[in-house]
Design a protein around this motif. Sequence first.
Motif, PDB file in Angstrom:
ATOM      1  N   PRO A 123       9.828  -0.210   3.240  1.00  0.00           N
ATOM      2  CA  PRO A 123       9.375  -1.387   3.998  1.00  0.00           C
ATOM      3  C   PRO A 123      10.482  -2.032   4.826  1.00  0.00           C
ATOM      4  CG  PRO A 123       8.528  -1.473   1.760  1.00  0.00           C
ATOM      5  CD  PRO A 123       9.501  -0.328   1.806  1.00  0.00           C
ATOM      6  N   CYS A 124      11.734  -1.913   4.372  1.00  0.00           N
ATOM      7  CA  CYS A 124      12.837  -2.551   5.095  1.00  0.00           C
ATOM      8  C   CYS A 124      13.026  -1.958   6.491  1.00  0.00           C
ATOM      9  CB  CYS A 124      14.133  -2.446   4.295  1.00  0.00           C
ATOM     10  SG  CYS A 124      14.100  -3.401   2.774  1.00  0.00           S
ATOM     11  N   ALA A 125      12.682  -0.684   6.664  1.00  0.00           N
ATOM     12  CA  ALA A 125      12.754  -0.074   7.988  1.00  0.00           C
ATOM     13  C   ALA A 125      11.734  -0.717   8.917  1.00  0.00           C
ATOM     14  CB  ALA A 125      12.509   1.430   7.887  1.00  0.00           C
ATOM     15  N   ASP A 126      10.555  -1.000   8.373  1.00  0.00           N
ATOM     16  CA  ASP A 126       9.488  -1.627   9.154  1.00  0.00           C
ATOM     17  C   ASP A 126       9.848  -3.063   9.509  1.00  0.00           C
ATOM     18  OD1 ASP A 126       7.020  -1.431  10.417  1.00  0.00           O
ATOM     19  OD2 ASP A 126       5.881  -2.062   8.653  1.00  0.00           O
TER      20      ASP A 126
ATOM     21  N   ILE B 161      18.135  -9.838   2.673  1.00  0.00           N
ATOM     22  CA  ILE B 161      18.277  -9.570   4.102  1.00  0.00           C
ATOM     23  C   ILE B 161      19.205  -8.378   4.346  1.00  0.00           C
ATOM     24  CG2 ILE B 161      20.197 -11.191   4.356  1.00  0.00           C
ATOM     25  CD1 ILE B 161      17.388 -10.389   6.929  1.00  0.00           C
ATOM     26  N   GLN B 162      20.170  -8.152   3.447  1.00  0.00           N
ATOM     27  CA  GLN B 162      21.092  -7.017   3.613  1.00  0.00           C
ATOM     28  C   GLN B 162      20.354  -5.682   3.540  1.00  0.00           C
ATOM     29  OE1 GLN B 162      21.541  -9.558   1.536  1.00  0.00           O
ATOM     30  NE2 GLN B 162      23.412 -10.594   2.238  1.00  0.00           N
ATOM     31  N   GLN B 163      19.271  -5.626   2.762  1.00  0.00           N
ATOM     32  CA  GLN B 163      18.474  -4.401   2.669  1.00  0.00           C
ATOM     33  C   GLN B 163      17.771  -4.089   3.988  1.00  0.00           C
ATOM     34  OE1 GLN B 163      16.682  -6.083  -1.195  1.00  0.00           O
ATOM     35  NE2 GLN B 163      16.321  -3.879  -1.404  1.00  0.00           N
ATOM     36  N   VAL B 164      17.438  -5.136   4.717  1.00  0.00           N
ATOM     37  CA  VAL B 164      16.808  -4.968   6.029  1.00  0.00           C
ATOM     38  C   VAL B 164      17.848  -4.593   7.075  1.00  0.00           C
ATOM     39  CG1 VAL B 164      15.484  -6.118   7.851  1.00  0.00           C
ATOM     40  CG2 VAL B 164      15.006  -6.633   5.439  1.00  0.00           C
ATOM     41  N   GLU B 165      18.971  -5.291   7.061  1.00  0.00           N
ATOM     42  CA  GLU B 165      19.990  -5.106   8.093  1.00  0.00           C
ATOM     43  C   GLU B 165      20.621  -3.724   8.081  1.00  0.00           C
ATOM     44  OE1 GLU B 165      22.538  -8.376   7.156  1.00  0.00           O
ATOM     45  OE2 GLU B 165      21.490  -9.762   8.524  1.00  0.00           O
ATOM     46  N   ARG B 166      20.618  -3.043   6.926  1.00  0.00           N
ATOM     47  CA  ARG B 166      21.238  -1.715   6.886  1.00  0.00           C
ATOM     48  C   ARG B 166      20.449  -0.682   7.685  1.00  0.00           C
ATOM     49  NH1 ARG B 166      20.503  -0.009   0.486  1.00  0.00           N
ATOM     50  NH2 ARG B 166      18.264  -0.302   0.338  1.00  0.00           N
ATOM     51  N   TRP B 167      19.207  -1.011   8.073  1.00  0.00           N
ATOM     52  CA  TRP B 167      18.403  -0.117   8.907  1.00  0.00           C
ATOM     53  C   TRP B 167      18.633  -0.338  10.400  1.00  0.00           C
ATOM     54  CZ3 TRP B 167      15.400   3.959   7.516  1.00  0.00           C
ATOM     55  CH2 TRP B 167      15.108   4.098   6.147  1.00  0.00           C
ATOM     56  N   LEU B 168      19.399  -1.343  10.749  1.00  0.00           N
ATOM     57  CA  LEU B 168      19.503  -1.747  12.151  1.00  0.00           C
ATOM     58  C   LEU B 168      20.030  -0.641  13.063  1.00  0.00           C
ATOM     59  CD1 LEU B 168      19.040  -4.085  14.046  1.00  0.00           C
ATOM     60  CD2 LEU B 168      21.321  -4.954  13.497  1.00  0.00           C
ATOM     61  N   LEU B 169      21.044   0.095  12.621  1.00  0.00           N
ATOM     62  CA  LEU B 169      21.631   1.141  13.469  1.00  0.00           C
ATOM     63  C   LEU B 169      20.623   2.227  13.841  1.00  0.00           C
ATOM     64  CD1 LEU B 169      23.950   2.537  14.914  1.00  0.00           C
ATOM     65  CD2 LEU B 169      24.718   3.429  12.692  1.00  0.00           C
ATOM     66  N   PRO B 170      19.988   2.909  12.890  1.00  0.00           N
ATOM     67  CA  PRO B 170      19.047   3.957  13.277  1.00  0.00           C
ATOM     68  C   PRO B 170      17.795   3.432  13.973  1.00  0.00           C
ATOM     69  CG  PRO B 170      18.994   3.626  10.894  1.00  0.00           C
ATOM     70  CD  PRO B 170      20.164   2.851  11.418  1.00  0.00           C
ATOM     71  N   VAL B 171      17.339   2.240  13.614  1.00  0.00           N
ATOM     72  CA  VAL B 171      16.147   1.685  14.271  1.00  0.00           C
ATOM     73  C   VAL B 171      16.452   1.354  15.731  1.00  0.00           C
ATOM     74  CG1 VAL B 171      14.600  -0.321  14.320  1.00  0.00           C
ATOM     75  CG2 VAL B 171      15.050   0.845  12.164  1.00  0.00           C
TER      76      VAL B 171
ATOM     77  N   LYS C  91       0.828  -1.206   0.000  1.00  0.00           N
ATOM     78  CA  LYS C  91       0.000   0.000   0.000  1.00  0.00           C
ATOM     79  C   LYS C  91       0.862   1.257   0.000  1.00  0.00           C
ATOM     80  CE  LYS C  91      -3.630  -2.673   0.742  1.00  0.00           C
ATOM     81  NZ  LYS C  91      -4.678  -2.900  -0.281  1.00  0.00           N
ATOM     82  N   SER C  92       0.492   2.214  -0.849  1.00  0.00           N
ATOM     83  CA  SER C  92       1.178   3.501  -0.902  1.00  0.00           C
ATOM     84  C   SER C  92       0.409   4.521  -0.064  1.00  0.00           C
ATOM     85  CB  SER C  92       1.277   3.987  -2.346  1.00  0.00           C
ATOM     86  OG  SER C  92       1.810   5.286  -2.408  1.00  0.00           O
ATOM     87  N   VAL C  93       1.094   5.151   0.896  1.00  0.00           N
ATOM     88  CA  VAL C  93       0.427   6.125   1.774  1.00  0.00           C
ATOM     89  C   VAL C  93       1.331   7.341   2.032  1.00  0.00           C
ATOM     90  CG1 VAL C  93      -1.218   4.663   2.997  1.00  0.00           C
ATOM     91  CG2 VAL C  93       1.163   4.673   3.699  1.00  0.00           C
ATOM     92  N   PRO C  94       1.547   8.172   1.027  1.00  0.00           N
ATOM     93  CA  PRO C  94       2.434   9.329   1.206  1.00  0.00           C
ATOM     94  C   PRO C  94       1.916  10.346   2.223  1.00  0.00           C
ATOM     95  CG  PRO C  94       1.266   9.455  -0.891  1.00  0.00           C
ATOM     96  CD  PRO C  94       1.005   8.085  -0.340  1.00  0.00           C
ATOM     97  N   THR C  95       0.628  10.250   2.613  1.00  0.00           N
ATOM     98  CA  THR C  95       0.061  11.210   3.565  1.00  0.00           C
ATOM     99  C   THR C  95       0.444  10.918   5.009  1.00  0.00           C
ATOM    100  OG1 THR C  95      -1.976   9.889   3.611  1.00  0.00           O
ATOM    101  CG2 THR C  95      -1.918  11.779   2.117  1.00  0.00           C
ATOM    102  N   LEU C  96       0.955   9.733   5.291  1.00  0.00           N
ATOM    103  CA  LEU C  96       1.377   9.413   6.651  1.00  0.00           C
ATOM    104  C   LEU C  96       2.763  10.014   6.927  1.00  0.00           C
ATOM    105  CD1 LEU C  96       0.275   5.678   7.059  1.00  0.00           C
ATOM    106  CD2 LEU C  96      -0.575   7.648   8.368  1.00  0.00           C
ATOM    107  N   PRO C  97       3.127  10.200   8.198  1.00  0.00           N
ATOM    108  CA  PRO C  97       4.439  10.759   8.539  1.00  0.00           C
ATOM    109  C   PRO C  97       5.581   9.932   7.955  1.00  0.00           C
ATOM    110  CG  PRO C  97       3.019  10.711  10.471  1.00  0.00           C
ATOM    111  CD  PRO C  97       2.297   9.957   9.397  1.00  0.00           C
ATOM    112  N   ASN C  98       6.629  10.612   7.534  1.00  0.00           N
ATOM    113  CA  ASN C  98       7.792   9.966   6.946  1.00  0.00           C
ATOM    114  C   ASN C  98       8.592   9.227   8.029  1.00  0.00           C
ATOM    115  OD1 ASN C  98      10.908  10.235   6.280  1.00  0.00           O
ATOM    116  ND2 ASN C  98       9.796  10.134   4.342  1.00  0.00           N
ATOM    117  N   ILE C  99       8.857   7.941   7.780  1.00  0.00           N
ATOM    118  CA  ILE C  99       9.551   7.107   8.763  1.00  0.00           C
ATOM    119  C   ILE C  99      10.951   7.636   9.070  1.00  0.00           C
ATOM    120  CG2 ILE C  99      10.649   4.852   9.082  1.00  0.00           C
ATOM    121  CD1 ILE C  99       7.743   4.765   9.753  1.00  0.00           C
ATOM    122  N   LYS C 100      11.681   8.074   8.052  1.00  0.00           N
ATOM    123  CA  LYS C 100      13.031   8.575   8.293  1.00  0.00           C
ATOM    124  C   LYS C 100      13.012   9.816   9.176  1.00  0.00           C
ATOM    125  CE  LYS C 100      16.169   8.822   5.105  1.00  0.00           C
ATOM    126  NZ  LYS C 100      16.939   8.986   3.833  1.00  0.00           N
TER     127      LYS C 100
END
Length: 264
Positions: free
Chosen positions: A176-179, A227-237, A103-112
């Motif tokens: 999605p990888c951040a989620d 999995i590497q696309q997911v793991e690169r978010w680990l530090l900020p998350v 689902k595309s939802v540009p109206t929700l707050p930006n995760i970053k």
Amino acid sequence: MENLIGKGRTADVFGYGENKVIKVFHKQFSHLAIVEYERAKIIDNLEISAPHAYEVLDIDDKKCIVYEYIQGISMLQSMQRNPLKIRIYARQLADMHAEMHSKSVPTLPNIKESLSRAIWNVQSINKKDRDAILSYLETLPNGDRLCHYDFHPGNVMIFNGNASVIDWMTAGSGDPCADICRTSLILESNVQPYDMSTVERLTLHVFRKIFYRNYIKQYLQTTGIAIQQVERWLLPVAAARLNEGIESELPYLKSIIHQELLVI
């Protein structure tokens, strides 16, 4: 109010007439009611299985949201009653997550942007490390996909084989990888209740590993994401989760942050 259904850090939930509940926010969290209601109304229009939000009320100087009542028990409770369903529920959770991310939802707050604000608020991270984490966060991809950002078995209700997702307060728009990384961080946490016996702790540890392994395998196979696309978010998350002030998780999160800072 009577007929208490659940108690939480920010609000309590009570029965409210036929097929409805009312979420009563604690006074110090009243400001969250309008934010949550606005996000819930966006979710209403996305054909996602989630409780309908009816209205915001003021009762006894407290902000309240009236929701559709979702019958059943959480996926977590169901697995506790029948551990043999762990693999089935893990794959179901992954499929639900993949469907959500379509689902595309540009109206929700930006995760970053949400992550950046949370990291700025963490007092236990020194300036040098904070600057490094925020600079690294800027290099990560943006996106406009629906992200729940607190998606785990405790926030999925099961009734007659159907599943419904609750607690959309942290929902946002992004990669999605951040989620997935946030869910992975929660599922892989080694934090356990202090009142458990050694055998119970070992059993929980094994069950968590089985659940996570099946969840992430199913999601990656379904979406084609690496999995590497997911793991690169680990530090900020992990850094942003420190802002939630969960004392028992501090050593776990700080260990991840220390390791990830060494390789960026």
